[in-house]
Motif scaffolding. Structure first.
Motif, mmCIF file in Angstrom:
data_model
loop_
_atom_site.group_PDB
_atom_site.id
_atom_site.type_symbol
_atom_site.label_atom_id
_atom_site.label_comp_id
_atom_site.label_asym_id
_atom_site.label_seq_id
_atom_site.Cartn_x
_atom_site.Cartn_y
_atom_site.Cartn_z
ATOM 1 N N GLU A 19 0.812 -1.213 0.000
ATOM 2 C CA GLU A 19 0.000 0.000 0.000
ATOM 3 C C GLU A 19 0.847 1.264 0.000
ATOM 4 O O GLU A 19 0.395 2.331 -0.446
ATOM 5 N N GLY A 22 1.335 3.630 -2.937
ATOM 6 C CA GLY A 22 0.302 4.593 -3.305
ATOM 7 C C GLY A 22 0.752 6.034 -3.237
ATOM 8 O O GLY A 22 0.070 6.926 -3.736
ATOM 9 N N GLU A 50 -2.740 13.336 0.122
ATOM 10 C CA GLU A 50 -3.096 12.898 -1.223
ATOM 11 C C GLU A 50 -2.623 13.913 -2.263
ATOM 12 O O GLU A 50 -2.275 13.544 -3.388
ATOM 13 N N TYR A 53 0.865 13.105 -3.062
ATOM 14 C CA TYR A 53 0.920 11.884 -3.871
ATOM 15 C C TYR A 53 0.650 12.218 -5.344
ATOM 16 O O TYR A 53 1.300 11.677 -6.235
ATOM 17 N N GLU A 76 -6.316 7.671 -9.372
ATOM 18 C CA GLU A 76 -7.347 7.854 -8.351
ATOM 19 C C GLU A 76 -7.455 6.643 -7.438
ATOM 20 O O GLU A 76 -7.774 6.785 -6.251
ATOM 21 N N SER A 77 -7.207 5.457 -7.975
ATOM 22 C CA SER A 77 -7.265 4.249 -7.146
ATOM 23 C C SER A 77 -5.989 4.074 -6.334
ATOM 24 O O SER A 77 -6.031 3.697 -5.157
ATOM 25 N N VAL A 79 -3.779 6.323 -5.187
ATOM 26 C CA VAL A 79 -3.541 7.269 -4.089
ATOM 27 C C VAL A 79 -4.395 6.972 -2.866
ATOM 28 O O VAL A 79 -4.151 7.520 -1.791
ATOM 29 N N LYS A 80 -5.386 6.091 -3.007
ATOM 30 C CA LYS A 80 -6.180 5.676 -1.851
ATOM 31 C C LYS A 80 -5.415 4.675 -0.993
ATOM 32 O O LYS A 80 -5.837 4.329 0.101
ATOM 33 N N CYS A 81 -4.260 4.216 -1.534
ATOM 34 C CA CYS A 81 -3.373 3.299 -0.812
ATOM 35 C C CYS A 81 -4.075 2.000 -0.416
ATOM 36 O O CYS A 81 -3.888 1.485 0.695
ATOM 37 N N LYS A 82 -4.895 1.491 -1.342
ATOM 38 C CA LYS A 82 -5.536 0.196 -1.140
ATOM 39 C C LYS A 82 -4.597 -0.903 -1.620
ATOM 40 O O LYS A 82 -3.898 -0.756 -2.622
ATOM 41 N N ASP A 85 -5.268 -2.616 -5.496
ATOM 42 C CA ASP A 85 -4.944 -1.735 -6.630
ATOM 43 C C ASP A 85 -3.435 -1.560 -6.774
ATOM 44 O O ASP A 85 -2.879 -1.630 -7.878
ATOM 45 N N ASN A 86 -2.770 -1.320 -5.655
ATOM 46 C CA ASN A 86 -1.327 -1.101 -5.709
ATOM 47 C C ASN A 86 -0.565 -2.388 -6.016
ATOM 48 O O ASN A 86 0.474 -2.356 -6.678
#
Length: 250
Positions: A19, A22, A50, A53, A76-77, A79-82, A85-86
């Motif tokens: 994460e 991100g 964010e 980022y 957009e996905s 930078v949410k640090c999920k 996605d990363n």
């Protein structure tokens, strides 16, 4: 873990979670290891907003455009640090790196020097000198070793004289990071405020052109104005204590 091991070995970092990619900083340097033309001095590692980022991902996007890398960056996905996605983007990046890395040595620490990057992995502890070993042995025997030579550094304001330079540099770095964060937040605030102001002026113009619009209780104009002028619970607009000067401009 294998991906993180490769990432930390290549960039000499201490990333513990996927994460953390991100922030965009590590991704920028992976591609810099391939092309070595990214402006690493502008890539920010020790940031936690964010907005910061997004600045890193702008640099990465410029790299993709310059080298015609045909891959959409899901900013957009990311930078949410999920994690998912990363992980997917890092896996794709690893495959790209395996294909295009030119080989040879890549000095990651030197490339990001001055970019506010975290320190590299800590080296092994130095071998103790015979003098230090002797002092330790004396302490274990219950004896007080005799100190010769220069006196120990005095502490000034809780910071030892010997470590003052390093502590001062760390404080300056932290202060610069905070200033950048505040600047970013202020820009973001001004950006959204200008958008709201444009909407407000548009509504006012529409009502001036057709006054009947403002009389419709459930009309679109009224609904948008309700959103614009609503306040959070517990918030009150302060009352004027005195008469405002007619010439004062807001």
């Amino acid at each position: 873990q294998e991906l993180l091991g490769w990432l930390n070995d290549l960039l000499q970092l201490k990333v513990t979670k996927v994460e953390q990619c991100g922030t965009g900083a590590a991704l920028c340097q992976i591609y810099d290891s391939i092309y070595q033309d990214l402006p690493m001095s502008r890539v920010k590692f020790n940031v936690n907003t964010e907005y910061a980022y997004l600045n890193n991902f702008k640099i990465l996007q410029n790299c993709f455009t310059k080298h015609q890398i045909d891959r959409l960056i899901p900013v957009e996905s990311l930078v949410k640090c999920k994690m998912q996605d990363n992980l997917e983007f890092l896996q794709w990046t690893k495959r790209f790196w395996d294909q295009y890395f030119p080989g040879g040595e890549y000095d990651a620490v030197a490339r990001r020097k001055g970019a506010g990057a975290p320190p590299a992995a800590a080296p092994p502890p130095p071998v103790t000198s015979s003098r230090t070993s002797g002092a330790g042995a004396a302490a274990r025997r219950g004896n007080t070793p005799t100190t010769t030579g220069a006196a120990p550094a005095r502490s000034v304001g809780g910071i030892s004289a010997g470590g003052g330079g390093a502590a001062s540099a760390a404080l300056k770095q932290e202060l610069n990071t905070m200033k950048e964060t505040v600047t970013g937040l202020e820009r973001e605030r001004d950006f959204y405020f200008s958008k709201l102001r444009d909407i407000e002026l548009f509504l006012q113009q529409a009502c001036d052109d057709n006054p009947e619009l403002e009389k419709e209780d459930n009309g679109l104009i009224k609904q948008v104005q309700t959103i614009l002028y609503s306040t959070e619970e517990g918030f009150e607009i302060p009352a004027d204590d005195g008469v405002v000067d007619d010439q004062e401009t807001f």
